[in-house]
Scaffold this motif. Structure first.
Motif, PDB file in Angstrom:
ATOM      1  N   PHE A 146       4.639 -11.903  -4.262  1.00 14.87           N
ATOM      2  CA  PHE A 146       3.255 -11.593  -3.887  1.00 14.87           C
ATOM      3  C   PHE A 146       2.418 -12.835  -4.149  1.00 14.87           C
ATOM      4  O   PHE A 146       2.499 -13.412  -5.236  1.00 14.87           O
ATOM      5  CB  PHE A 146       2.712 -10.447  -4.745  1.00 14.87           C
ATOM      6  CG  PHE A 146       3.427  -9.143  -4.518  1.00 14.87           C
ATOM      7  CD1 PHE A 146       3.041  -8.305  -3.481  1.00 14.87           C
ATOM      8  CD2 PHE A 146       4.483  -8.769  -5.327  1.00 14.87           C
ATOM      9  CE1 PHE A 146       3.705  -7.108  -3.259  1.00 14.87           C
ATOM     10  CE2 PHE A 146       5.152  -7.573  -5.105  1.00 14.87           C
ATOM     11  CZ  PHE A 146       4.760  -6.735  -4.073  1.00 14.87           C
ATOM     12  N   ASP A 178       6.569 -10.133   0.488  1.00 11.06           N
ATOM     13  CA  ASP A 178       5.696  -8.986   0.753  1.00 11.06           C
ATOM     14  C   ASP A 178       4.761  -9.386   1.888  1.00 11.06           C
ATOM     15  O   ASP A 178       4.111 -10.422   1.827  1.00 11.06           O
ATOM     16  CB  ASP A 178       4.881  -8.638  -0.495  1.00 11.06           C
ATOM     17  CG  ASP A 178       3.954  -7.462  -0.245  1.00 11.06           C
ATOM     18  OD1 ASP A 178       4.433  -6.321  -0.284  1.00 11.06           O
ATOM     19  OD2 ASP A 178       2.752  -7.685   0.010  1.00 11.06           O
ATOM     20  N   CYS A 186       1.531  -8.458   3.605  1.00 13.16           N
ATOM     21  CA  CYS A 186       0.304  -7.660   3.568  1.00 13.16           C
ATOM     22  C   CYS A 186      -0.863  -8.617   3.491  1.00 13.16           C
ATOM     23  O   CYS A 186      -0.692  -9.806   3.239  1.00 13.16           O
ATOM     24  CB  CYS A 186       0.291  -6.700   2.380  1.00 13.16           C
ATOM     25  SG  CYS A 186      -1.005  -5.433   2.537  1.00 13.16           S
ATOM     26  N   CYS A 202      -3.973  -7.693   1.742  1.00 15.75           N
ATOM     27  CA  CYS A 202      -5.012  -7.337   0.771  1.00 15.75           C
ATOM     28  C   CYS A 202      -5.202  -8.396  -0.326  1.00 15.75           C
ATOM     29  O   CYS A 202      -6.287  -8.544  -0.854  1.00 15.75           O
ATOM     30  CB  CYS A 202      -4.751  -5.962   0.159  1.00 15.75           C
ATOM     31  SG  CYS A 202      -3.194  -5.846  -0.719  1.00 15.75           S
ATOM     32  N   GLU A 203      -4.138  -9.133  -0.647  1.00 20.46           N
ATOM     33  CA  GLU A 203      -4.297 -10.180  -1.653  1.00 20.46           C
ATOM     34  C   GLU A 203      -5.039 -11.387  -1.076  1.00 20.46           C
ATOM     35  O   GLU A 203      -5.456 -12.272  -1.816  1.00 20.46           O
ATOM     36  CB  GLU A 203      -2.940 -10.670  -2.184  1.00 20.46           C
ATOM     37  CG  GLU A 203      -2.066  -9.599  -2.795  1.00 20.46           C
ATOM     38  CD  GLU A 203      -0.954  -9.181  -1.842  1.00 20.46           C
ATOM     39  OE1 GLU A 203      -1.227  -8.285  -1.006  1.00 20.46           O
ATOM     40  OE2 GLU A 203       0.148  -9.715  -1.912  1.00 20.46           O
ATOM     41  N   CYS A 234      -6.137  -4.077   3.580  1.00 19.74           N
ATOM     42  CA  CYS A 234      -4.818  -4.571   4.004  1.00 19.74           C
ATOM     43  C   CYS A 234      -4.783  -5.019   5.460  1.00 19.74           C
ATOM     44  O   CYS A 234      -3.711  -5.097   6.066  1.00 19.74           O
ATOM     45  CB  CYS A 234      -3.763  -3.494   3.757  1.00 19.74           C
ATOM     46  SG  CYS A 234      -3.634  -3.039   2.019  1.00 19.74           S
ATOM     47  N   SER A 286       3.897  -4.051   3.637  1.00 20.15           N
ATOM     48  CA  SER A 286       3.389  -3.014   2.733  1.00 20.15           C
ATOM     49  C   SER A 286       1.999  -2.528   3.127  1.00 20.15           C
ATOM     50  O   SER A 286       1.328  -1.860   2.360  1.00 20.15           O
ATOM     51  CB  SER A 286       3.350  -3.545   1.295  1.00 20.15           C
ATOM     52  OG  SER A 286       2.396  -4.570   1.166  1.00 20.15           O
ATOM     53  N   TYR A 326       7.975  -0.739   3.766  1.00 16.35           N
ATOM     54  CA  TYR A 326       7.330   0.219   2.871  1.00 16.35           C
ATOM     55  C   TYR A 326       6.973   1.401   3.772  1.00 16.35           C
ATOM     56  O   TYR A 326       5.821   1.613   4.127  1.00 16.35           O
ATOM     57  CB  TYR A 326       6.042  -0.337   2.306  1.00 16.35           C
ATOM     58  CG  TYR A 326       6.089  -1.422   1.260  1.00 16.35           C
ATOM     59  CD1 TYR A 326       6.581  -2.687   1.530  1.00 16.35           C
ATOM     60  CD2 TYR A 326       5.535  -1.188  -0.014  1.00 16.35           C
ATOM     61  CE1 TYR A 326       6.542  -3.690   0.564  1.00 16.35           C
ATOM     62  CE2 TYR A 326       5.501  -2.195  -0.979  1.00 16.35           C
ATOM     63  CZ  TYR A 326       6.001  -3.439  -0.682  1.00 16.35           C
ATOM     64  OH  TYR A 326       5.947  -4.421  -1.630  1.00 16.35           O
ATOM     65  N   TYR A 367      -1.207   2.088  -8.540  1.00 15.54           N
ATOM     66  CA  TYR A 367      -1.257   0.664  -8.174  1.00 15.54           C
ATOM     67  C   TYR A 367      -2.352  -0.092  -8.932  1.00 15.54           C
ATOM     68  O   TYR A 367      -2.530  -1.290  -8.708  1.00 15.54           O
ATOM     69  CB  TYR A 367      -1.525   0.469  -6.668  1.00 15.54           C
ATOM     70  CG  TYR A 367      -0.616   1.238  -5.740  1.00 15.54           C
ATOM     71  CD1 TYR A 367       0.700   1.512  -6.089  1.00 15.54           C
ATOM     72  CD2 TYR A 367      -1.066   1.672  -4.485  1.00 15.54           C
ATOM     73  CE1 TYR A 367       1.535   2.221  -5.230  1.00 15.54           C
ATOM     74  CE2 TYR A 367      -0.230   2.372  -3.626  1.00 15.54           C
ATOM     75  CZ  TYR A 367       1.060   2.656  -4.008  1.00 15.54           C
ATOM     76  OH  TYR A 367       1.877   3.350  -3.151  1.00 15.54           O
ATOM     77  N   PHE A 383      -1.583  -3.515 -10.571  1.00 16.01           N
ATOM     78  CA  PHE A 383      -1.247  -4.517  -9.548  1.00 16.01           C
ATOM     79  C   PHE A 383      -2.516  -5.115  -8.957  1.00 16.01           C
ATOM     80  O   PHE A 383      -2.608  -6.317  -8.727  1.00 16.01           O
ATOM     81  CB  PHE A 383      -0.431  -3.859  -8.434  1.00 16.01           C
ATOM     82  CG  PHE A 383      -0.131  -4.757  -7.246  1.00 16.01           C
ATOM     83  CD1 PHE A 383       1.096  -5.385  -7.134  1.00 16.01           C
ATOM     84  CD2 PHE A 383      -1.072  -4.962  -6.235  1.00 16.01           C
ATOM     85  CE1 PHE A 383       1.381  -6.200  -6.040  1.00 16.01           C
ATOM     86  CE2 PHE A 383      -0.801  -5.776  -5.150  1.00 16.01           C
ATOM     87  CZ  PHE A 383       0.423  -6.395  -5.053  1.00 16.01           C
ATOM     88  N   ARG A 384      -3.498  -4.274  -8.734  1.00 12.14           N
ATOM     89  CA  ARG A 384      -4.726  -4.776  -8.098  1.00 12.14           C
ATOM     90  C   ARG A 384      -5.486  -5.699  -9.045  1.00 12.14           C
ATOM     91  O   ARG A 384      -6.150  -6.628  -8.597  1.00 12.14           O
ATOM     92  CB  ARG A 384      -5.579  -3.610  -7.618  1.00 12.14           C
ATOM     93  CG  ARG A 384      -4.885  -2.889  -6.466  1.00 12.14           C
ATOM     94  CD  ARG A 384      -5.653  -1.691  -5.960  1.00 12.14           C
ATOM     95  NE  ARG A 384      -4.821  -0.922  -5.021  1.00 12.14           N
ATOM     96  CZ  ARG A 384      -5.147   0.256  -4.544  1.00 12.14           C
ATOM     97  NH1 ARG A 384      -6.294   0.816  -4.891  1.00 12.14           N
ATOM     98  NH2 ARG A 384      -4.349   0.878  -3.710  1.00 12.14           N
ATOM     99  N   GLN A 414      -2.850   4.417   3.776  1.00 13.76           N
ATOM    100  CA  GLN A 414      -1.750   4.867   2.916  1.00 13.76           C
ATOM    101  C   GLN A 414      -1.717   6.393   2.898  1.00 13.76           C
ATOM    102  O   GLN A 414      -2.709   7.063   3.177  1.00 13.76           O
ATOM    103  CB  GLN A 414      -1.929   4.299   1.506  1.00 13.76           C
ATOM    104  CG  GLN A 414      -1.891   2.770   1.511  1.00 13.76           C
ATOM    105  CD  GLN A 414      -2.084   2.161   0.138  1.00 13.76           C
ATOM    106  OE1 GLN A 414      -2.400   2.854  -0.833  1.00 13.76           O
ATOM    107  NE2 GLN A 414      -1.915   0.851   0.055  1.00 13.76           N
ATOM    108  N   TYR A 416      10.277   1.856  -5.250  1.00 16.35           N
ATOM    109  CA  TYR A 416       9.486   0.842  -5.950  1.00 16.35           C
ATOM    110  C   TYR A 416       8.797   1.503  -7.144  1.00 16.35           C
ATOM    111  O   TYR A 416       7.907   2.331  -6.974  1.00 16.35           O
ATOM    112  CB  TYR A 416       8.448   0.257  -4.989  1.00 16.35           C
ATOM    113  CG  TYR A 416       7.707  -0.982  -5.457  1.00 16.35           C
ATOM    114  CD1 TYR A 416       7.516  -1.291  -6.807  1.00 16.35           C
ATOM    115  CD2 TYR A 416       7.169  -1.865  -4.522  1.00 16.35           C
ATOM    116  CE1 TYR A 416       6.837  -2.424  -7.210  1.00 16.35           C
ATOM    117  CE2 TYR A 416       6.480  -3.011  -4.915  1.00 16.35           C
ATOM    118  CZ  TYR A 416       6.320  -3.281  -6.259  1.00 16.35           C
ATOM    119  OH  TYR A 416       5.630  -4.396  -6.653  1.00 16.35           O
ATOM    120  N   VAL A 428       6.210   1.175  -9.510  1.00 14.41           N
ATOM    121  CA  VAL A 428       5.052   0.289  -9.350  1.00 14.41           C
ATOM    122  C   VAL A 428       4.395  -0.060 -10.684  1.00 14.41           C
ATOM    123  O   VAL A 428       4.781   0.425 -11.753  1.00 14.41           O
ATOM    124  CB  VAL A 428       4.021   0.911  -8.385  1.00 14.41           C
ATOM    125  CG1 VAL A 428       4.652   1.123  -7.016  1.00 14.41           C
ATOM    126  CG2 VAL A 428       3.463   2.221  -8.942  1.00 14.41           C
TER     127      VAL A 428
END
Ligand code: PBG
Length: 327
Positions: free
Chosen positions: A78, A117, A119, A121-122, A129, A164, A191, A200, A203-204, A220, A270, A272
């Protein structure tokens, strides 16, 4: 006492218990998720995930070495870019944070199996996303970006890509783009069954990817639903997915079992960030035995039907397998 059936007979010693075990696990099925940041010499602990770090690419090499030594040869990456924008453009940059890390890892450890990954969103300033139209994510416009991200990761050395984002049609779009770019041999770990989950949260924090407004419930899945998981799985199979993932793992054993029964593709689970952090926090308080709960959760995912287990505990689990505490 006249008892013909005595289930305790098969539990009488460790050797016999192992012999009749119904669920067996192997290190080859473990995947370790890691966070990459830009810069050099960085290894910053994630406050909500004790024992997990954001690494710059150079420090990621040390991590990879330790993983390989523990017998974990698969990593999922990620990226956390220095600059975010509305379109998440850094996600598919040739010298993006993940792409650079992949090149460095592949150069040093050619046998390390790398999963990217896919996606946005990061990478987006708003933390959603995909690309926005007003306050919602524009499904079809996002597909092109996702396809570009997947191709750029494959060019950087990703052995597999893992979307994802939960956009409709993304597996098909990514498959077509990979094929056009000559990456027809790169598998897609979808995913497929990803729920909108409070698990999550950590992770965020780690990826600085919490949505700036709203939530992810328009893309989601709703965690009240189980049949919908079959629909998502079916669509991804039709679009060319090679492996289906269910996420999260811990509270979703029924879903894992059902997807496993409905498909002939390998199934990944996964475990998480929130699952990891809960175990860590409870263990730190002395409320539970960390290694014991870690093993039990892993066995539960495999028992439900997972063939592949993605977990922040991967190196510790590998050690537990070596020592015969699990597996
Ligand atoms: C990106 C993504 C997320 C996770 C994996 N990929 C966060 C999210 O959907 O909000 C969560 C993983 C974890 O919690 O360990 N979309």
């Amino acid at each position: 006492m006249e008892l013909t059936e005595r289930p305790r007979r098969l539990r009488s010693c460790a050797a016999l218990r192992r012999m009749v075990r119904e669920t067996r696990m192997d290190k080859s099925s473990l995947v370790y998720p890691a966070f990459v940041v830009e810069g050099q010499g960085r290894r910053e602990e994630i406050s909500s995930m004790p024992g997990q770090y954001r690494h710059s690419a150079d420090r990621l090499l040390d991590l990879a070495e330790a993983l390989l030594e523990a017998g974990v040869d698969k990593m999922m990456l990620f990226g956390i870019p220095a600059r975010k924008d509305a379109c998440g453009s850094e996600a598919c940059a040739e010298h993006g944070v993940v792409q650079q890390a992949m090149r460095a890892l592949k150069a040093r450890f050619p046998k390390l199996y790398l999963i990217g990954d896919v996606c946005m969103c990061e990478y987006t300033s708003h933390g959603h996303c995909g690309i926005l139209k007003g306050e919602t994510v524009d499904n079809d416009k996002t597909l092109g970006s996702l396809a570009r991200i997947a191709v750029s990761q494959a060019e950087a050395g990703a052995d597999m890509v893992a979307p994802s984002d939960m956009m409709d049609g993304r597996v098909g779009a990514i498959r077509a783009a990979l094929d056009r770019a000559g990456h027809e041999g790169t598998p897609i770990l979808s995913y497929a069954v990803k729920y909108a989950s409070s698990f999550y949260g950590p992770f965020r924090d780690a990826a600085e990817s919490a949505p700036a407004f709203g939530d992810r419930k328009t893309y989601q899945m709703d965690y009240h639903n189980r049949r919908e998981a079959l629909r998502e799985a079916r669509l991804d199979i039709q679009e060319g997915a090679d492996i289906l993932m269910v996420k999260p793992a811990m509270a979703y054993g029924d879903v894992i079992a059902q997807v496993k029964a409905a498909t002939d593709l390998p199934v990944a689970a996964y475990s998480v960030s929130g699952e990891y952090s809960m175990v860590k926090a409870c263990a730190r308080q002395g409320f539970i035995n960390e290694a014991g709960v870690m093993c039990e959760l892993a066995a539960a995912a495999y028992r439900a039907g997972a063939d592949i287990y993605i977990t922040y505990f991967a190196p510790e689990l590998a050690r537990a397998m070596d020592e015969g505490r699990i597996g």
